[in-house]
Design a protein around this motif. Structure first.
Motif: not given
Length: 456
Positions: A128-131, A274-279, A283-290
């Motif tokens: 899963v993509p991470v920041i 599951i919380e993500f940040l979307l750039d 168009g890329k998204f990154y896992f932030m926290e659960m």
């Protein structure tokens, strides 16, 4: 199925859970502090028991009092709601020790995903993509400087064990790092008893996108689409909507699959987010926290999917399998939620407790829901969170939902205390919000300065 459950919470979420349980034929036990003796959740539950004084640490955070109440009154399970003990692994373990089912994930999973460093490692393992961020916890300013130089400014400081907007600071340059690190660490220590920090690169501009998942004990995991929670003040959500206008079908499928993969990898069970940040630029998204609990904003997902998340929480905890698959989940229409708080926006959103002398909650028409524990004559205590209601609407499309929310907020009347209802009406009527042209910085950097200038 359980015959009786105890709700270890208060306010609108306690009322929400009691209603869901009653529709499942389950008896309920409400717990309350001395300040909440006449609160709505105590009045509509089958049984109610006082668990301590007004102070939360002596009542709603008093694990032994709550478990004692459950055992004494024969409750087979405890639903923690959100906040208070909902993400406390020690409480979940205590429930297990006395044979009372905790309606939520296991303590082990809660600990794994509640710690930002462990969660990051698990997500990397799940692909899963991470920041980009620190490889582990950061304990002092010297170490923070080294990490910031490695990942580049601006950086975000976050409490490793934190949540709810506590212990978070955005740092734009090296000059800002040392004072912000000290203040964030002190806030984290005070809030969570843990001063360990975590650092990550700031994704800006960005959308705050979260995906609701449900998982049973048989390994079945589904996602219920996404919510856009980008409208925030001081890292606290103000308004949420589903689906996100920034996400198309292909990205929705991709981010949903990532959320399901994350939940499966850690062996998750029950409801979670599951919380993500979307750039938006890439168009890329990154896992932030659960978030290992029910969310305040769960009603918007219920509106667009037709799935009752709270009922499913209870069913899963009782050992039932999910009664649907991913193919059964269809996103229909658009939903918006506005959080109504007892606060005064004109005075820096200062809390406004007091007696409700007159009340009208909007009703009528298809697709309008108000989750609240308010009633005329009720006194809002000063000891807890200031949220007193959630106005939720659903329309065939986003424009219809926006118009329906404007109508609902216009009709809402709460006398005796200040609320943010007019602020929410102005926000939902803003041209940028109507166009869907906003990100996580919009409320604080664009809308609020103009809004407060008009108020002056």
């Amino acid at each position: 199925m359980f015959k009786k459950i105890l709700i270890a919470n208060r306010g609108e979420i306690a009322v929400r859970i009691i209603r869901a349980a009653r529709e499942l034929g389950i008896q309920t036990v409400a717990v309350y502090s001395e300040a909440d003796r006449n609160a709505l959740h105590t009045l509509i539950a089958d049984e109610a028991v006082c668990i301590g004084p007004a102070k939360a640490t002596e009542s709603y955070l008093n694990m032994h009092q709550i478990i004692s109440a459950a055992v004494t009154l024969g409750a087979e399970a405890i639903h923690p709601g959100f906040g208070f003990l909902s993400e406390n692994s020690k409480f979940a373990n205590l429930c297990e020790e006395v044979g009372v089912k905790f309606i939520g994930p296991s303590a082990l999973v809660m600990d794994t995903m509640g710690d930002k460093i462990n969660a990051r490692a698990q997500m990397l393992a799940a692909n899963v993509p991470v920041i980009p961020g620190s490889d582990g916890e950061v304990y002092d300013a010297t170490q923070a400087l080294e990490v910031a130089q490695k990942i580049g400014y601006p950086v975000m400081l976050k409490a490793s064990a934190g949540g709810g907007g506590k212990g978070i600071r955005k740092v734009n340059s090296q000059d800002e790092l040392l004072p912000n690190f000290s203040s964030a660490q002190a806030e984290a220590q005070a809030a969570f008893g843990n001063g360990a920090m975590y650092m990550e690169r700031v994704i800006y501009p960005a959308r705050h996108i979260e995906v609701q998942i449900l998982a049973d004990e048989f390994g079945h995991v589904v996602h219920l689409g996404e919510r856009d929670c980008s409208l925030q003040r001081n890292n606290q959500k103000v308004l949420e909507e589903a689906p996100s206008i920034a996400i198309g079908q292909s990205l929705r499928a991709e981010i949903g699959a990532a959320a399901v993969a994350a939940a499966k990898h850690v062996g998750y069970e029950n409801a979670g987010t599951i919380e993500f940040l979307l750039d938006e630029a890439s168009g890329k998204f990154y896992f932030m926290e659960m978030n290992t609990r029910i969310q305040v904003e769960h009603p918007v997902t219920e509106f667009v999917t037709g799935v009752d998340i709270v009922k499913n929480q209870i069913k899963i905890a009782a050992g039932e399998a999910l009664g649907f698959t991913q193919d059964d989940i269809k996103i229909k229409g658009h939903a918006i939620e506005c959080r109504i708080n007892a606060e005064n926006p004109k005075f820096n959103f200062a809390p406004s407790p007091g007696k409700i002398t007159d009340l009208y909650l909007p009703s009528g028409g298809v697709g309008l829901r108000v989750d609240s524990a308010m009633y005329q004559g009720y006194t809002i205590p000063p000891y807890y969170d200031s949220m007193i209601a959630k106005v939720i609407v659903h329309g065939e499309n986003r424009f219809e939902a926006l118009m329906k929310m404007q109508r609902a907020l216009f009709e809402l009347e709460v006398e005796g205390v200040h609320t943010n209802a007019e602020f929410q009406l102005d926000l939902i009527s803003d041209r940028h919000v109507i166009a869907g042209d906003y990100d996580t910085a919009f409320l604080g950097e664009v809308f609020l300065p103009d809004y407060l200038k008009k108020e002056d």
